[in-house]
Design a protein around this motif. Structure first.
Motif, mmCIF file in Angstrom:
data_model
loop_
_atom_site.group_PDB
_atom_site.id
_atom_site.type_symbol
_atom_site.label_atom_id
_atom_site.label_comp_id
_atom_site.label_asym_id
_atom_site.label_seq_id
_atom_site.Cartn_x
_atom_site.Cartn_y
_atom_site.Cartn_z
ATOM 1 N N LYS A 46 125.419 28.513 7.441
ATOM 2 C CA LYS A 46 126.513 27.898 8.192
ATOM 3 C C LYS A 46 126.605 26.415 7.831
ATOM 4 C CE LYS A 46 127.408 31.407 11.128
ATOM 5 N NZ LYS A 46 128.712 32.067 11.299
ATOM 6 N N ALA A 52 137.550 20.939 17.674
ATOM 7 C CA ALA A 52 137.567 22.381 17.931
ATOM 8 C C ALA A 52 139.002 22.894 18.034
ATOM 9 C CB ALA A 52 136.798 22.695 19.209
ATOM 10 N N GLN A 108 140.917 25.654 15.593
ATOM 11 C CA GLN A 108 141.629 26.814 16.132
ATOM 12 C C GLN A 108 143.041 26.887 15.563
ATOM 13 O OE1 GLN A 108 141.278 26.144 20.362
ATOM 14 N NE2 GLN A 108 139.488 27.483 20.564
ATOM 15 N N SER A 153 137.281 30.115 11.961
ATOM 16 C CA SER A 153 136.324 30.604 12.951
ATOM 17 C C SER A 153 135.160 29.620 13.044
ATOM 18 C CB SER A 153 135.809 32.000 12.567
ATOM 19 O OG SER A 153 135.125 31.949 11.331
ATOM 20 N N PHE A 154 134.633 29.427 14.231
ATOM 21 C CA PHE A 154 133.519 28.502 14.424
ATOM 22 C C PHE A 154 132.775 28.861 15.693
ATOM 23 C CE2 PHE A 154 137.014 26.699 16.776
ATOM 24 C CZ PHE A 154 136.433 26.200 17.933
ATOM 25 N N GLN A 155 131.559 28.321 15.794
ATOM 26 C CA GLN A 155 130.751 28.464 17.000
ATOM 27 C C GLN A 155 130.340 27.083 17.477
ATOM 28 O OE1 GLN A 155 127.836 30.973 14.886
ATOM 29 N NE2 GLN A 155 128.097 32.467 16.526
ATOM 30 N N VAL A 156 130.130 26.970 18.768
ATOM 31 C CA VAL A 156 129.640 25.719 19.336
ATOM 32 C C VAL A 156 128.157 25.886 19.642
ATOM 33 C CG1 VAL A 156 129.845 24.048 21.212
ATOM 34 C CG2 VAL A 156 131.895 25.223 20.339
ATOM 35 N N GLN A 157 127.345 24.990 19.101
ATOM 36 C CA GLN A 157 125.904 25.040 19.340
ATOM 37 C C GLN A 157 125.423 23.627 19.660
ATOM 38 O OE1 GLN A 157 122.568 25.760 16.274
ATOM 39 N NE2 GLN A 157 122.985 27.807 17.100
ATOM 40 N N LEU A 191 129.476 21.890 15.775
ATOM 41 C CA LEU A 191 130.404 22.970 15.511
ATOM 42 C C LEU A 191 129.918 23.681 14.249
ATOM 43 C CD1 LEU A 191 133.710 20.943 16.044
ATOM 44 C CD2 LEU A 191 132.664 22.543 17.660
ATOM 45 N N LEU A 192 129.670 24.993 14.337
ATOM 46 C CA LEU A 192 129.155 25.754 13.203
ATOM 47 C C LEU A 192 130.284 26.510 12.535
ATOM 48 C CD1 LEU A 192 125.831 27.237 14.649
ATOM 49 C CD2 LEU A 192 126.182 25.078 13.450
#
Length: 303
Positions: A226, A238, A242, A247-251, A255-256
């Motif tokens: 990632k 973010a 969008q 596509s992404f993830q929040v960690q 932002l991944l």
């Protein structure tokens, strides 16, 4: 052909179900790493395969034959095993200890010299076992398991308690057995790093249940890379992602994003900066095997 197959294998002690519906598939001539935290049911499973513990439910096939009271001994003639810590007569030499095992198996004396050479103990064969180091004792235990040139070798935590040099010796020896001697090796460990350097196929057991079984390469593929981006305005960025359909993830504060080619990443970052993203850090991340193990078992992994 699978050397070992178990179907819905269970073992219950009192009210505790130690092994639950285990379906093992161990291919021919591989090192199969049987991995799990301490107390997961590894030793219990191996004892059932060897007929040292009776299953509560389910079936076991070894060499395509179901293991039962009638054919257990003929099957075990082609199986070598080292379960938990090997026991010896300390006042006898290494060769004398192996002589006792070979006599019980009805094997010729030349077998002793053959297996001592495999485990590299031929120069210490006349030394009393009480004077052996822990690593030498483990190698002697392996030599005993190798007597008779078995088709299947079952090893329970063979590197337990060894120093790094001893671990490397045992690891290299186990790795060589399928190719050089045509053996299938089932080896258990709670050390993921050991199995990673030793096995071709892997089964992961947690609380008595099989939670993963496949080739080691398949497990490695779960270690997807990632791109981690940290900004001073994550919510705004973010929303930008969008709108771009990324596509992404929040960690935590990152932002991944999926790993993409360098040029594509450059264009993506450039676009974000032009739209007001305040990027302060970009990192490349990937899950290591310990992270994957933790996700699969839900327990801390020993290193």
């Amino acid at each position: 052909m699978n050397i070992i197959t178990t179907n819905s294998l269970c073992k219950q002690y009192g009210t505790a179900l130690r092994v639950k519906d285990l379906d093992l598939r161990i291919p021919k001539q591989v090192v199969y790493g049987f991995l799990g935290p301490n107390g997961a049911g590894k030793s219990t499973t191996m004892k059932m395969i060897l007929g040292l513990a009776k299953p509560t439910k389910g079936s076991i096939q070894v060499f395509g034959k179901e293991v039962n009271a009638k054919n257990r001994i003929p099957i075990l003639k082609h199986v070598g095993a080292l379960i938990e810590s090997p026991s010896y007569y300390g006042h006898l030499s290494g060769a004398e200890n192996l002589k006792i095992i070979s006599m019980l198996k009805g094997l010729p004396d030349k077998e002793i010299d053959r297996v001592l050479k495999i485990v590299r103990l031929e120069n210490q064969k006349n030394k009393k076992v009480s004077q052996y180091s822990l690593g030498m004792k483990q190698r002697l235990g392996l030599a005993g398991a190798l007597l008779g040139n078995p088709k299947l070798l079952v090893l329970d935590e063979p590197t337990n308690g060894l120093d790094p040099a001893g671990i490397q010796e045992i690891r290299e020896l186990i790795r060589s057995l399928p190719e050089e001697y045509g053996m299938t090796v089932m080896v258990s460990s709670h050390l993921l790093s050991e199995i990673d350097q030793m096995a071709d196929h892997i089964g992961i057991i947690s609380k008595g249940e099989l939670v993963f079984q496949d080739s080691l390469s398949v497990l490695h593929k779960q270690s997807t890379q990632k791109i981690a981006i940290r900004t001073l305005n994550n919510q705004m960025v973010a929303k930008m992602l969008q709108e771009q359909g990324v596509s992404f993830q929040v960690q935590e504060d990152y932002l991944l994003l999926p790993k993409i080619a360098d040029q594509a990443l450059f264009e993506q970052i450039k676009t974000l900066l032009e739209k007001g993203a305040k990027i302060i850090r970009i990192e490349e991340r990937s899950k290591n095997l310990e992270d994957i193990f933790l996700e699969i078992t839900g327990t801390a992994v020993s290193l």
